[in-house]
Structure formats: C-alpha cells, structure tokens
Write an enzyme that holds these catalytic residues in place. Sequence first.
Site, mmCIF file in Angstrom:
data_model
loop_
_atom_site.group_PDB
_atom_site.id
_atom_site.type_symbol
_atom_site.label_atom_id
_atom_site.label_comp_id
_atom_site.label_asym_id
_atom_site.label_seq_id
_atom_site.Cartn_x
_atom_site.Cartn_y
_atom_site.Cartn_z
ATOM 1 N N ASP A 119 0.846 -1.193 0.000
ATOM 2 C CA ASP A 119 0.000 0.000 0.000
ATOM 3 C C ASP A 119 0.883 1.245 0.000
ATOM 4 O O ASP A 119 1.844 1.329 0.778
ATOM 5 C CB ASP A 119 -0.890 -0.011 1.238
ATOM 6 C CG ASP A 119 -2.164 0.775 1.039
ATOM 7 O OD1 ASP A 119 -2.678 0.805 -0.088
ATOM 8 O OD2 ASP A 119 -2.644 1.365 2.025
ATOM 9 N N LEU A 120 0.578 2.194 -0.860
ATOM 10 C CA LEU A 120 1.321 3.456 -0.921
ATOM 11 C C LEU A 120 0.721 4.405 0.105
ATOM 12 O O LEU A 120 -0.366 4.952 -0.087
ATOM 13 C CB LEU A 120 1.239 4.034 -2.333
ATOM 14 C CG LEU A 120 2.023 5.317 -2.625
ATOM 15 C CD1 LEU A 120 3.495 5.153 -2.256
ATOM 16 C CD2 LEU A 120 1.887 5.696 -4.087
ATOM 17 N N ASP B 215 -4.074 3.009 -4.986
ATOM 18 C CA ASP B 215 -2.720 3.016 -4.426
ATOM 19 C C ASP B 215 -2.381 1.663 -3.804
ATOM 20 O O ASP B 215 -1.553 1.578 -2.909
ATOM 21 C CB ASP B 215 -2.568 4.138 -3.393
ATOM 22 C CG ASP B 215 -3.637 4.075 -2.301
ATOM 23 O OD1 ASP B 215 -4.417 3.098 -2.294
ATOM 24 O OD2 ASP B 215 -3.689 4.980 -1.458
#
Length: 438
Positions: free
Chosen positions: A164-165, A207
Amino acid sequence: MKKKILIVDDMEVSLMMTENMLAEEYETFCASSGIEAIEIFRKEKPDMVLSDLRMPQMTGYELQLALQEEFHQTIPFMFMTADHDEETESKGFDNGAMDFIRKPFRPDVLLRRVGNIMQTVEQISSLKKSSSTDALTGLLNKASASIELLKVCQNSIGALMMIDLDSFKLVNDIHGHAMGDQILIKFADILRAVVRTGDVLGRIGGDEFIAFCAGVHEDNIIASKAQFINERILDAAKMLMGDDMNIPLGASIGAVFVPQAGNVFPELYKKADKALYIAKQNGKHGYSIFEDDQQTEESLTEVGDISQVELILSERNPDDGAFVMAFEAFRNVYRFLKRNRGTYSKQTCLLVFNLKRHKNGNIKISDAADQFLTVLGTTFRRGDAITQNGSSQFFALLTNTDAFGAIKKVINRLQENWDRVPACANFAFDYEWKVLDN
C-alpha cells in the site's frame, strides 16, 4: 528481430521453394512431417505455422490440433494445398486456420498473406495486453493479477505481498492528479526493481499493489524489500515535488508465506491483508508478516543477528516530524514517560484533539482524519508522539517542554498548517491538554 515461421511439407522440393520465398523476411524452420514439426515447435516456439494440408501419418489438421492441445493456446496456422475443393478450404477455416493458400503460389502473394497474418496476431496480442494490464503503470490489472495468482499460489513456494502506498491521497489533494499519476508510475517502477522476471506484480486499486515473489521464505528478505521501497519512493517524491516536500509517502507491506499459510489465493489474500493492517497500525512505512489468526504485533522470533533486530525495532517514519504510532504503542510510551516523569528537567504534556465537521462538503471524515494525522506528524517535533483513537480523535505527547508557552506555539503552528490542506474547508479541531502529573 525477425518473426519465426515453421514450414511443414512432406514434399522436399515444395518445402525448399517455400523456404526460399520467406527466408529473406522471416526466420524459417523446416519440417518434413508432423512429428518433426512438433519437436521443432517445442524448441523454437515459432510465431506461426505454414503447413501442407495432406501429409502421410499426420495431416495439417491433426498437427494443428496436437500443438494446440499440448500448448493450450491458439497457434496461428496457414494451410497450403493443391486441392481445389471448396469443402477442404471450409474445413480448414472451421478448424481455426487463419488463412488458406493453394499451390502453386507466387512469392509476392505468399509474403503478403503471411504478412497479414503476422499483423493480425500483433493486433490480437496488443488487445490482450491492453485488457490485462493497468493503463497507467503497465502492471497487471486486478482481474489479470488474480488469475495469475490463483495459479502461482497453488503451485509455487514464495511470498504473497500486499503493498500500500501510504499517504498517497495527499499528493492528489495538494499537488493534483497529474502529479499523483507520476508518483504511481515511479512507484510501479520501484516495485519492478524488487521483483524478478517470472514473479507476479499487479495494481489492484488506486494506491494498492500486489506481488508474488517466488522462492522468498525469510523475514529478512521482506524487510530489505520494504526498506528499499521506502527509501526509493521518498527520493522519487522529492525529485518530482521538491526537497521541501513534507508528505510522509512510503509503503506498508503485508506478507504471507506460501505454502506455509496455505496455497489458496483468496485465503492467502485475506491473510496478507491482515498483515498489512498490522503494518499500518504500527506506524506505516514498514512490513508485517502473517503468522496466525492471533497475530497482533511484529515478532522478533528467530531473528538472525543484531543488525536484523535493529532493522525491525527501528522507526519507520520519515526523519522529520513526530513519531506516529499505533494506539497500543502510544499507551506504552505514555506509561513509560509517566513512570519516569521525575527524571526529566522539563515537563511532558498530553494533548487530545477532536476533529469536527463545521461545514458540509464532499470530504469524508476518514479523508479528513488522514490529512489531520499527517499535519500533526509534521507539526510536532521528532521527540513527540502521535496516535489516532477512533475515526476523529487524536492524542499527542509533547515531551521536554515548558508547558503553556510550548502548547501555545504548537497549536498556532498546527492551525497554520491545517489551514493549508483541503479538509480545513469542512473540518475544524478543538483540543485540551494537561501536564503529566504524579
């Protein structure tokens, strides 16, 4: 690179003449029987097969079916024949041939029709690729990644990672979606650098990314990948948005080892998701590895050496700003500071912030909370600690301070920083504070 064509004909003269017509523009391979053609196909994987229709032992139709059954794919075929029966031609197309040419044929006609087949194959390949890949990053899209992971998790040893960004939404909110796209492209490039050829890598959400790394079965490899990703994305973000960029971009990774935790992708996905949640609760910008349903914290079990211990224990936040942590970790810090409050020359203060909507708008409370937590982290100092409690409440420990004067300054800075983010148009905060007493 020249395209490859396998030419199959039991008549030697016809085989040589056809090869001469094609050899200048294509890489050609010749077989005088269906059995020989299968062996060559296994070794060379040609782009198409140009086969005589009527051959002893194995006809062109039978060769086509044998290859497609063995390789489980549609293989571009063009049949050659001296037969002028229209029923023969119809049967050829019914069996999946892309074209049909009658002997004798002119070189220019053969080249043109082979060229048409090659062009059609490229167009089909391009359409398949566009339907299976994410348009922005070029990675597998969610549907295609899921299909690949169903197979690879069933039959491989390795690590499934959800990536996950962190804090990406702030890039879009502050710098615009064009900049957000550039960050996603860079992030995809960074992820490509930590997987190998043959590994599966896909984008499953805005994202959110997923990867399967074959052969990976040790915690320290996940740790090194997490460290590499976090260092590189921060460098890339500063290159794109400037050195004064203060968005705490990074990556959180939830990993599960296969087949130790199973080999069914949907179940492994849930386990990796649980591990990702723990990574985020532990301050983001790090990793967590699923162990069992009772897992709540990272473990130091069976760590290789003291450098690995240091890596796991080290802070995952950017160097500047407060230490943002999960609630349980914050409570432990609070208890430690309160236990030792008499040993410090200055005071420690506890602050409680409540985020409240004061004007209707499109911003959700969860998005506003993400923005407020980021602002808190960048406003407070490195020696301070921050946590979120529930959807809209936040706690802070302001250490080594002179209480009232410091509180006034930090609240003024906080309000100035909050006024710069989009959520301030719809949400305000109130607060209260007290000195840690005896």
